[in-house]
Motif scaffolding. Sequence first.
Motif, PDB file in Angstrom:
ATOM      1  N   ASP A 158       0.807  -1.218   0.000  1.00 27.76           N
ATOM      2  CA  ASP A 158       0.000   0.000   0.000  1.00 27.76           C
ATOM      3  C   ASP A 158       0.843   1.273   0.000  1.00 27.76           C
ATOM      4  N   LEU A 159       2.139   1.159   0.247  1.00 32.18           N
ATOM      5  CA  LEU A 159       3.013   2.327   0.239  1.00 32.18           C
ATOM      6  C   LEU A 159       3.142   2.860  -1.181  1.00 32.18           C
ATOM      7  N   GLN A 160       2.884   4.133  -1.381  1.00 32.37           N
ATOM      8  CA  GLN A 160       2.767   4.699  -2.720  1.00 32.37           C
ATOM      9  C   GLN A 160       4.085   4.721  -3.483  1.00 32.37           C
ATOM     10  N   SER A 161       5.199   4.888  -2.786  1.00 36.67           N
ATOM     11  CA  SER A 161       6.485   5.034  -3.479  1.00 36.67           C
ATOM     12  C   SER A 161       7.224   3.705  -3.647  1.00 36.67           C
ATOM     13  N   ILE A 162       6.699   2.627  -3.096  1.00 38.40           N
ATOM     14  CA  ILE A 162       7.437   1.365  -3.063  1.00 38.40           C
ATOM     15  C   ILE A 162       7.610   0.782  -4.464  1.00 38.40           C
ATOM     16  N   LYS A 163       8.828   0.317  -4.747  1.00 35.48           N
ATOM     17  CA  LYS A 163       9.133  -0.279  -6.047  1.00 35.48           C
ATOM     18  C   LYS A 163       9.647  -1.715  -5.925  1.00 35.48           C
ATOM     19  N   ARG A 164      10.257  -2.035  -4.792  1.00 38.13           N
ATOM     20  CA  ARG A 164      10.808  -3.382  -4.606  1.00 38.13           C
ATOM     21  C   ARG A 164      10.363  -3.932  -3.256  1.00 38.13           C
ATOM     22  N   ILE A 165       9.880  -5.174  -3.265  1.00 40.21           N
ATOM     23  CA  ILE A 165       9.492  -5.865  -2.040  1.00 40.21           C
ATOM     24  C   ILE A 165      10.082  -7.265  -2.048  1.00 40.21           C
ATOM     25  N   ASP A 166      10.782  -7.608  -0.959  1.00 39.29           N
ATOM     26  CA  ASP A 166      11.241  -8.974  -0.711  1.00 39.29           C
ATOM     27  C   ASP A 166      10.588  -9.429   0.587  1.00 39.29           C
ATOM     28  N   LEU A 167       9.758 -10.462   0.514  1.00 36.69           N
ATOM     29  CA  LEU A 167       9.074 -10.961   1.696  1.00 36.69           C
ATOM     30  C   LEU A 167       9.379 -12.440   1.851  1.00 36.69           C
ATOM     31  N   LEU A 168      10.151 -12.772   2.879  1.00 34.48           N
ATOM     32  CA  LEU A 168      10.558 -14.135   3.135  1.00 34.48           C
ATOM     33  C   LEU A 168       9.994 -14.565   4.484  1.00 34.48           C
ATOM     34  N   SER A 169       9.349 -15.738   4.510  1.00 36.53           N
ATOM     35  CA  SER A 169       8.696 -16.173   5.734  1.00 36.53           C
ATOM     36  C   SER A 169       8.716 -17.684   5.823  1.00 36.53           C
TER      37      SER A 169
END
Length: 592
Positions: free
Chosen positions: A159-170
């Motif tokens: 939902d963050l407007q400026s975000i371009k890269r997400i790494d989600l490890l779980s």
Amino acid sequence: MAMSTLESLPNEILINIFEKYINGVDIIIAFIDQQNQRFNGLIMQCRHHNFNFVNCQKDCFHYCINFLPNYIGKIKKLVLSDHNTPGQISTFLLRFPLLHNFRNIHRLSINFNAETVSWIRIRNALRSLSTTNIHTLIINVIHMERPSRLNYINYDMFDLQSIKRIDLLSDISYDDWGLLPTLFSKIEHLTSIRMSCDFQYLCSILQNAFHLKYLNVRLDSSSLSRFFKPYQHTNDSIISIPVLHTFLLSFQSTDPTTFEKLAYYLRRMPALRRLDIKAHGALLDANAWEALLQTSLPQLTHFRLKTTTSCINNIELENILASFETPFWITKDNFYLIVTKHKYLDTKTLHSYKLQVDNEDEFNQPVIQWWIVPFRNRLDDIPTSDIISFGISGVVRSLSQYYYFNNIEHLVIYDMNEGFSNWILKYINYSQIKYLDISYIDKESNIIALLLLQLKNIISLRIDYQHLVTYKNVYLENNHCMKYLDISVNKHNFNEEDIMMIAQLFPRIEHLIINTNMLENVPLLENYIPHLCSLTSNIIDESFRRYKSYERRLWVDNLRQKFQVSFEFAIDNGMTIWIDQAALNESYWQNK
């Protein structure tokens, strides 16, 4: 030519060094309030700093966060981690519960254990980034009790407007993707381990990802939670995923995806240049892949089709390997089928330098045998470039002389003789090896001693304590800069003489894992190992490993009540404590 000192460098170069090459933690520890007004002034002129608190000593951490408000608006990169430093993130968020004042932050990495930090605090911190220009978020989480909590964190990031890269490890799957498709439109780079959806639904999400260039995902469609059902998408109207150039996709062995369904969506990725597929048996049809690659994906220059021996039997293996030995595959220099055999072990000990969230993925286990086609009759290091964990087991003749391993970082030795040693030195770039596990070797060996003399860049070692004593002269000669030492394989002594020996062998040791009944000597670590950051003690009984989450919490709470000083600790294979003077002087050690 005279050697330059830091003092002799011009101001412009010093500012460039402070901004780009020195961790902000080191800047504060080394330069702030050290009576050097020039350096203090130059540091304040810097436009940005990068702060990485990974493996930070507890006293240094508290010292730094007291100065952090002076630099908070200039921090461009911030890395926080609970691994080997349990309580770091909760302490940081207690001091800085909201991150909106980090107005110039570009990259944030949070490596946390949900048993030592409240997920609500993580959510509040992430949501407060909405007023910043955050570009990259890397979230690595273990022991999250409920998938629904991970889903909330997932939404907050997208939902963050400026975000371009997400790494989600779980280490658990998250499965509520219902609101995400419309949020994908701004994402350019996505790494997501254990997505609980099928491949078809993944692609239906991607049709909204107009700017997605890089995707690395492992599908976990068989992991269902009590709260949500996996989404099933039936509309095949996807026109194009236009700019995706790198696609790394991992299927479970039970995944129902057919080659026809996979090919349908791959044809809608016209910009694809790199394709890595970790596949099950249904996706290993050489003729089908050849037909697809001859008519589609014109930009593709890098193709890896990977599987393991657990997905195919010996007869299938021979036939599949032969089917990729055709002129089409031979002429494609960077196209390979790679079959590997792995040996499972406790990855928490193998990878003691970081949180391990994907233990179930067979590809993360050490490779002990491999088959690569097409065969090119040369010493080839291209298809082996992705193999970083390697195990020596079996017989020497099983090791090929046609492949060179340039990127091996983790080496596990189950068996060793002179032939193995010679092969390692010839066909592995052993200068890259940093993590060595020789705990499975029962007998002492001159071959091991000779190998240890060659491995000069080891920073993490797992070894039986008696073998450590045997090979101590090797380490004294090499003067290794060891940071992680695990001697917890068997019960061992932990007298003052033992502690002195460890300090003499590894004077820069930061993390120590022990298995002893002599915990009353733990306070002596302060005198002999000044750089020690964390201590892990194997106090866990077998019943704990079978506990469910509620029983686990009761056990941990009962243990916590035994300490006089309040401090955080993490429980996994043992109890890990972030070391400071109060922790070492705790009366608990004397009462064990």
